[in-house]
Design an enzyme around this catalytic site. Sequence first.
Site, PDB file in Angstrom:
ATOM      1  N   ASN A   9     -13.573  13.110 -66.295  1.00  0.00           N
ATOM      2  CA  ASN A   9     -13.959  11.785 -66.783  1.00  0.00           C
ATOM      3  C   ASN A   9     -15.485  11.700 -66.724  1.00  0.00           C
ATOM      4  O   ASN A   9     -16.053  11.525 -65.652  1.00  0.00           O
ATOM      5  CB  ASN A   9     -13.315  10.708 -65.886  1.00  0.00           C
ATOM      6  CG  ASN A   9     -13.812   9.313 -66.216  1.00  0.00           C
ATOM      7  OD1 ASN A   9     -14.425   9.083 -67.257  1.00  0.00           O
ATOM      8  ND2 ASN A   9     -13.562   8.362 -65.322  1.00  0.00           N
ATOM      9  N   LYS A  11     -17.396   9.479 -67.863  1.00  0.00           N
ATOM     10  CA  LYS A  11     -17.889   8.092 -67.766  1.00  0.00           C
ATOM     11  C   LYS A  11     -19.010   7.858 -68.786  1.00  0.00           C
ATOM     12  O   LYS A  11     -18.979   8.435 -69.859  1.00  0.00           O
ATOM     13  CB  LYS A  11     -18.337   7.797 -66.338  1.00  0.00           C
ATOM     14  CG  LYS A  11     -17.289   8.196 -65.302  1.00  0.00           C
ATOM     15  CD  LYS A  11     -17.541   7.584 -63.963  1.00  0.00           C
ATOM     16  CE  LYS A  11     -16.561   8.156 -62.949  1.00  0.00           C
ATOM     17  NZ  LYS A  11     -16.487   7.426 -61.713  1.00  0.00           N
ATOM     18  N   HIS A  95      -8.663   2.574 -65.493  1.00  0.00           N
ATOM     19  CA  HIS A  95      -9.556   3.111 -64.456  1.00  0.00           C
ATOM     20  C   HIS A  95     -10.092   1.953 -63.607  1.00  0.00           C
ATOM     21  O   HIS A  95     -10.305   0.853 -64.117  1.00  0.00           O
ATOM     22  CB  HIS A  95     -10.715   3.868 -65.122  1.00  0.00           C
ATOM     23  CG  HIS A  95     -11.528   4.647 -64.131  1.00  0.00           C
ATOM     24  ND1 HIS A  95     -12.489   4.067 -63.352  1.00  0.00           N
ATOM     25  CD2 HIS A  95     -11.503   5.965 -63.782  1.00  0.00           C
ATOM     26  CE1 HIS A  95     -13.025   4.992 -62.558  1.00  0.00           C
ATOM     27  NE2 HIS A  95     -12.440   6.148 -62.809  1.00  0.00           N
ATOM     28  N   GLU A  97     -12.908   1.270 -62.558  1.00  0.00           N
ATOM     29  CA  GLU A  97     -14.156   0.669 -63.051  1.00  0.00           C
ATOM     30  C   GLU A  97     -13.871  -0.306 -64.193  1.00  0.00           C
ATOM     31  O   GLU A  97     -14.553  -1.318 -64.344  1.00  0.00           O
ATOM     32  CB  GLU A  97     -15.136   1.783 -63.480  1.00  0.00           C
ATOM     33  CG  GLU A  97     -15.705   2.510 -62.270  1.00  0.00           C
ATOM     34  CD  GLU A  97     -16.069   3.962 -62.506  1.00  0.00           C
ATOM     35  OE1 GLU A  97     -16.187   4.390 -63.669  1.00  0.00           O
ATOM     36  OE2 GLU A  97     -16.247   4.686 -61.500  1.00  0.00           O
ATOM     37  N   GLU A 167      -5.973   7.040 -57.623  1.00  0.00           N
ATOM     38  CA  GLU A 167      -7.393   7.069 -57.300  1.00  0.00           C
ATOM     39  C   GLU A 167      -7.712   5.939 -56.321  1.00  0.00           C
ATOM     40  O   GLU A 167      -7.926   4.794 -56.746  1.00  0.00           O
ATOM     41  CB  GLU A 167      -8.226   6.872 -58.566  1.00  0.00           C
ATOM     42  CG  GLU A 167      -8.004   7.913 -59.629  1.00  0.00           C
ATOM     43  CD  GLU A 167      -9.223   8.053 -60.526  1.00  0.00           C
ATOM     44  OE1 GLU A 167      -9.783   9.146 -60.565  1.00  0.00           O
ATOM     45  OE2 GLU A 167      -9.640   7.064 -61.143  1.00  0.00           O
ATOM     46  N   GLY A 173     -16.438   8.140 -56.492  1.00  0.00           N
ATOM     47  CA  GLY A 173     -17.898   8.196 -56.554  1.00  0.00           C
ATOM     48  C   GLY A 173     -18.589   7.989 -55.222  1.00  0.00           C
ATOM     49  O   GLY A 173     -19.806   7.801 -55.171  1.00  0.00           O
ATOM     50  N   SER A 213     -13.667  11.646 -55.564  1.00  0.00           N
ATOM     51  CA  SER A 213     -14.523  12.622 -54.873  1.00  0.00           C
ATOM     52  C   SER A 213     -13.856  13.978 -54.697  1.00  0.00           C
ATOM     53  O   SER A 213     -14.052  14.657 -53.686  1.00  0.00           O
ATOM     54  CB  SER A 213     -14.987  12.067 -53.518  1.00  0.00           C
ATOM     55  OG  SER A 213     -15.776  10.900 -53.718  1.00  0.00           O
TER      56      SER A 213
HETATM   57  C1  PEP Z   1     -13.173   8.913 -61.363  1.00  0.00           C
HETATM   58  O1  PEP Z   1     -14.056   8.183 -61.791  1.00  0.00           O
HETATM   59  O2  PEP Z   1     -12.065   8.921 -61.912  1.00  0.00           O
HETATM   60  C2  PEP Z   1     -13.473   9.741 -60.200  1.00  0.00           C
HETATM   61  C3  PEP Z   1     -12.468  10.290 -59.589  1.00  0.00           C
HETATM   62  O3  PEP Z   1     -14.787   9.849 -59.856  1.00  0.00           O
HETATM   63  P1  PEP Z   1     -15.389  10.810 -58.721  1.00  0.00           P
HETATM   64  O4  PEP Z   1     -14.744  12.164 -58.893  1.00  0.00           O
HETATM   65  O5  PEP Z   1     -16.852  10.847 -58.992  1.00  0.00           O
HETATM   66  O6  PEP Z   1     -15.050  10.205 -57.411  1.00  0.00           O
END
Ligand code: PEP
Length: 249
Positions: A9, A11, A95, A97, A167, A173, A213
Amino acid sequence: MRKRIIAGNWKMNKTVAEAKELAQAIVQGFTRTDSCEVVLCPPFTALAALREVIAETPVKLGAQNMFWEEQGAFTGEISAAMLKSAGCTYVILGHSERRQYFQESDETVNKKILRAFEHGLIPIVCVGETLAERQNGLTHQVVEKQVRGCLADLTSDQVAALVIAYEPVWAIGTGVVATTEQAQEVHAMIRALAGKMYSTRVAESLRLQYGGSMKPDNAAQLLSQDDIDGGLIGGASLDVKSFLQIVYA
Ligand code: PEP
């Protein structure tokens, strides 16, 4: 047997030229293709360019969002048909976000999932609890509500084809990854819930990704868990070496 799936992803990162360069490097490095599906989800503006880069390769294209209406006066929105015609196989929906900054809810995510399936797109549906919810012992309750809400009115075959990304919001992040036990426990809960809501066949087909992460140094352990079939990768997907290390994990 569920095929593993690692999705990047990206973003709101990468101009068209930068996106092409990253995708080219990933395509070149992804040679052992039998056991894992790789999906790149760039911003909308780079979909057309990536479609060319991944043509004739096993890498698939995904989008990061879409609107549930078919077409019309919805300035700034993108439809499922548009994504399909741009070469997408997958679309990330719900997601955290999108939920946090754009007020998406399980109801709107559900409408998007139904429309995505109508156009032959496979949704990657994101669910996960906040830190406060986990600390208050609400993780299962929150995730179950999200799963039930997002999956309302879907057929068994649709759910069997779906990807759900667990998630935890506190892990996205932040560099703070869920422990393998925490991740496996919620994945197992989601799979059991799918079994209860639909059938054992559906639960066994549904693919579950961990996101939050995930990095080269924690991927192998997370991906070795029984119910974790892949990863949704944010930050580490912007770096060729890290992303490919996760794919090979
Ligand atoms: C995400 O945005 O779906 C995500 C898992 O981000 P990150 O790997 O940076 O934590």
